[in-house]
Design a protein around this motif. Structure first.
Motif, PDB file in Angstrom:
ATOM      1  N   LYS A  34       0.803  -1.224   0.000  1.00 30.30           N
ATOM      2  CA  LYS A  34       0.000   0.000   0.000  1.00 30.30           C
ATOM      3  C   LYS A  34       0.838   1.278   0.000  1.00 30.30           C
ATOM      4  O   LYS A  34       0.450   2.277  -0.584  1.00 30.30           O
ATOM      5  CB  LYS A  34      -0.918   0.044   1.229  1.00 30.30           C
ATOM      6  N   LEU A  35       1.965   1.241   0.698  1.00 34.19           N
ATOM      7  CA  LEU A  35       2.764   2.445   0.909  1.00 34.19           C
ATOM      8  C   LEU A  35       3.876   2.565  -0.128  1.00 34.19           C
ATOM      9  O   LEU A  35       4.318   1.568  -0.711  1.00 34.19           O
ATOM     10  CB  LEU A  35       3.388   2.419   2.306  1.00 34.19           C
ATOM     11  N   SER A  36       4.335   3.777  -0.294  1.00 39.29           N
ATOM     12  CA  SER A  36       5.514   3.980  -1.138  1.00 39.29           C
ATOM     13  C   SER A  36       6.724   3.407  -0.389  1.00 39.29           C
ATOM     14  O   SER A  36       6.664   3.145   0.813  1.00 39.29           O
ATOM     15  CB  SER A  36       5.728   5.464  -1.406  1.00 39.29           C
ATOM     16  N   ALA A  37       7.816   3.238  -1.109  1.00 39.26           N
ATOM     17  CA  ALA A  37       9.028   2.692  -0.486  1.00 39.26           C
ATOM     18  C   ALA A  37       9.474   3.561   0.688  1.00 39.26           C
ATOM     19  O   ALA A  37       9.836   3.046   1.752  1.00 39.26           O
ATOM     20  CB  ALA A  37      10.141   2.568  -1.520  1.00 39.26           C
ATOM     21  N   GLY A  38       9.421   4.895   0.522  1.00 39.96           N
ATOM     22  CA  GLY A  38       9.828   5.808   1.595  1.00 39.96           C
ATOM     23  C   GLY A  38       8.908   5.733   2.796  1.00 39.96           C
ATOM     24  O   GLY A  38       9.367   5.754   3.938  1.00 39.96           O
ATOM     25  N   GLU A  39       7.613   5.661   2.541  1.00 39.72           N
ATOM     26  CA  GLU A  39       6.645   5.569   3.646  1.00 39.72           C
ATOM     27  C   GLU A  39       6.802   4.257   4.401  1.00 39.72           C
ATOM     28  O   GLU A  39       6.744   4.229   5.633  1.00 39.72           O
ATOM     29  CB  GLU A  39       5.219   5.696   3.100  1.00 39.72           C
ATOM     30  N   PHE A  40       7.033   3.183   3.654  1.00 42.68           N
ATOM     31  CA  PHE A  40       7.212   1.887   4.325  1.00 42.68           C
ATOM     32  C   PHE A  40       8.494   1.883   5.149  1.00 42.68           C
ATOM     33  O   PHE A  40       8.536   1.310   6.237  1.00 42.68           O
ATOM     34  CB  PHE A  40       7.215   0.734   3.314  1.00 42.68           C
ATOM     35  N   GLU A  41       9.521   2.560   4.659  1.00 39.93           N
ATOM     36  CA  GLU A  41      10.773   2.681   5.408  1.00 39.93           C
ATOM     37  C   GLU A  41      10.531   3.424   6.728  1.00 39.93           C
ATOM     38  O   GLU A  41      11.084   3.065   7.769  1.00 39.93           O
ATOM     39  CB  GLU A  41      11.803   3.423   4.557  1.00 39.93           C
ATOM     40  N   GLU A  42       9.696   4.474   6.673  1.00 40.75           N
ATOM     41  CA  GLU A  42       9.341   5.207   7.900  1.00 40.75           C
ATOM     42  C   GLU A  42       8.595   4.299   8.875  1.00 40.75           C
ATOM     43  O   GLU A  42       8.845   4.334  10.084  1.00 40.75           O
ATOM     44  CB  GLU A  42       8.482   6.420   7.565  1.00 40.75           C
ATOM     45  N   LEU A  43       7.685   3.483   8.352  1.00 41.23           N
ATOM     46  CA  LEU A  43       6.951   2.539   9.199  1.00 41.23           C
ATOM     47  C   LEU A  43       7.909   1.537   9.837  1.00 41.23           C
ATOM     48  O   LEU A  43       7.819   1.267  11.040  1.00 41.23           O
ATOM     49  CB  LEU A  43       5.885   1.802   8.387  1.00 41.23           C
ATOM     50  N   GLU A  44       8.844   1.028   9.051  1.00 36.32           N
ATOM     51  CA  GLU A  44       9.827   0.089   9.596  1.00 36.32           C
ATOM     52  C   GLU A  44      10.681   0.743  10.679  1.00 36.32           C
ATOM     53  O   GLU A  44      11.010   0.113  11.677  1.00 36.32           O
ATOM     54  CB  GLU A  44      10.727  -0.452   8.480  1.00 36.32           C
ATOM     55  N   SER A  45      11.039   2.014  10.483  1.00 35.01           N
ATOM     56  CA  SER A  45      11.820   2.743  11.495  1.00 35.01           C
ATOM     57  C   SER A  45      11.028   2.881  12.791  1.00 35.01           C
ATOM     58  O   SER A  45      11.578   2.706  13.886  1.00 35.01           O
ATOM     59  CB  SER A  45      12.214   4.125  10.985  1.00 35.01           C
ATOM     60  N   LEU A  46       9.747   3.182  12.661  1.00 35.06           N
ATOM     61  CA  LEU A  46       8.884   3.293  13.838  1.00 35.06           C
ATOM     62  C   LEU A  46       8.792   1.947  14.559  1.00 35.06           C
ATOM     63  O   LEU A  46       8.908   1.884  15.791  1.00 35.06           O
ATOM     64  CB  LEU A  46       7.490   3.774  13.436  1.00 35.06           C
ATOM     65  N   LEU A  47       8.618   0.878  13.804  1.00 35.43           N
ATOM     66  CA  LEU A  47       8.530  -0.454  14.409  1.00 35.43           C
ATOM     67  C   LEU A  47       9.846  -0.845  15.081  1.00 35.43           C
ATOM     68  O   LEU A  47       9.839  -1.512  16.118  1.00 35.43           O
ATOM     69  CB  LEU A  47       8.125  -1.484  13.354  1.00 35.43           C
ATOM     70  N   GLU A  48      10.965  -0.416  14.521  1.00 31.71           N
ATOM     71  CA  GLU A  48      12.263  -0.689  15.134  1.00 31.71           C
ATOM     72  C   GLU A  48      12.396   0.043  16.468  1.00 31.71           C
ATOM     73  O   GLU A  48      12.899  -0.514  17.447  1.00 31.71           O
ATOM     74  CB  GLU A  48      13.403  -0.292  14.188  1.00 31.71           C
ATOM     75  N   LEU A  49      11.934   1.285  16.517  1.00 28.04           N
ATOM     76  CA  LEU A  49      11.948   2.030  17.791  1.00 28.04           C
ATOM     77  C   LEU A  49      11.091   1.328  18.826  1.00 28.04           C
ATOM     78  O   LEU A  49      11.483   1.188  19.989  1.00 28.04           O
ATOM     79  CB  LEU A  49      11.445   3.460  17.579  1.00 28.04           C
ATOM     80  N   TYR A  50       9.914   0.873  18.406  1.00 30.82           N
ATOM     81  CA  TYR A  50       9.027   0.143  19.317  1.00 30.82           C
ATOM     82  C   TYR A  50       9.721  -1.121  19.813  1.00 30.82           C
ATOM     83  O   TYR A  50       9.659  -1.442  21.001  1.00 30.82           O
ATOM     84  CB  TYR A  50       7.712  -0.207  18.610  1.00 30.82           C
ATOM     85  N   SER A  51      10.409  -1.820  18.930  1.00 31.52           N
ATOM     86  CA  SER A  51      11.116  -3.033  19.304  1.00 31.52           C
ATOM     87  C   SER A  51      12.212  -2.743  20.338  1.00 31.52           C
ATOM     88  O   SER A  51      12.422  -3.512  21.278  1.00 31.52           O
ATOM     89  CB  SER A  51      11.724  -3.681  18.059  1.00 31.52           C
ATOM     90  N   GLN A  52      12.913  -1.636  20.163  1.00 28.82           N
ATOM     91  CA  GLN A  52      13.950  -1.257  21.115  1.00 28.82           C
ATOM     92  C   GLN A  52      13.362  -0.970  22.492  1.00 28.82           C
ATOM     93  O   GLN A  52      13.903  -1.395  23.514  1.00 28.82           O
ATOM     94  CB  GLN A  52      14.725  -0.040  20.602  1.00 28.82           C
TER      95      GLN A  52
END
Length: 89
Positions: A43-61
Motif C-alpha cells: 500500500k505504501l511507497s518505499a519511503g513511507e514503508f521505510e518510515e513505518l519500519e523505522s517506527l517499528l524498530e523504535l518500538y522493538s527497542q
C-alpha cells in the motif's frame, strides 16, 4: 558444557535468545503481523514503508528495554526470596 556462572562470566549466556512463547496464540499473531506488514508494504511507497519500519524498530527497542527491566526485577525478587528462605532456615 560450562556451568551457568562461567557462561555468564564469559558473556555467552543469552536467555532472551532461548525464549519463545509457548502460548498457542503466539505463532498465529506473528503470522498476522507478517501478513499485515506485507499488506502495508504493497500500500505504501518505499519511503513511507521505510518510515513505518523505522517506527517499528523504535518500538522493538523500547520493548527490549522493558523486557530487560522485567527480567532484572524478577531475578531480584527471586534472589530476595532465596535470601529470606536461607536467613529464616
Amino acid at each position: 558444557m560450562p556451568n551457568i556462572i562461567e557462561s555468564l562470566y564469559h558473556g555467552s549466556l543469552f536467555p532472551e535468545e532461548d525464549i519463545i512463547s509457548k502460548d498457542p496464540h503466539y505463532r498465529p499473531l506473528n503470522k498476522q503481523i507478517t501478513e499485515s506488514l506485507e499488506t502495508w508494504k504493497q500500500k505504501l511507497s518505499a519511503g513511507e514503508f521505510e518510515e513505518l519500519e523505522s517506527l517499528l524498530e523504535l518500538y522493538s527497542q523500547v520493548q527490549g528495554l522493558e523486557m530487560t527491566a522485567a527480567f532484572v526485577s524478577g531475578f531480584k525478587a527471586g534472589m530476595a526470596m532465596m535470601i529470606e528462605v536461607l536467613v529464616d532456615a
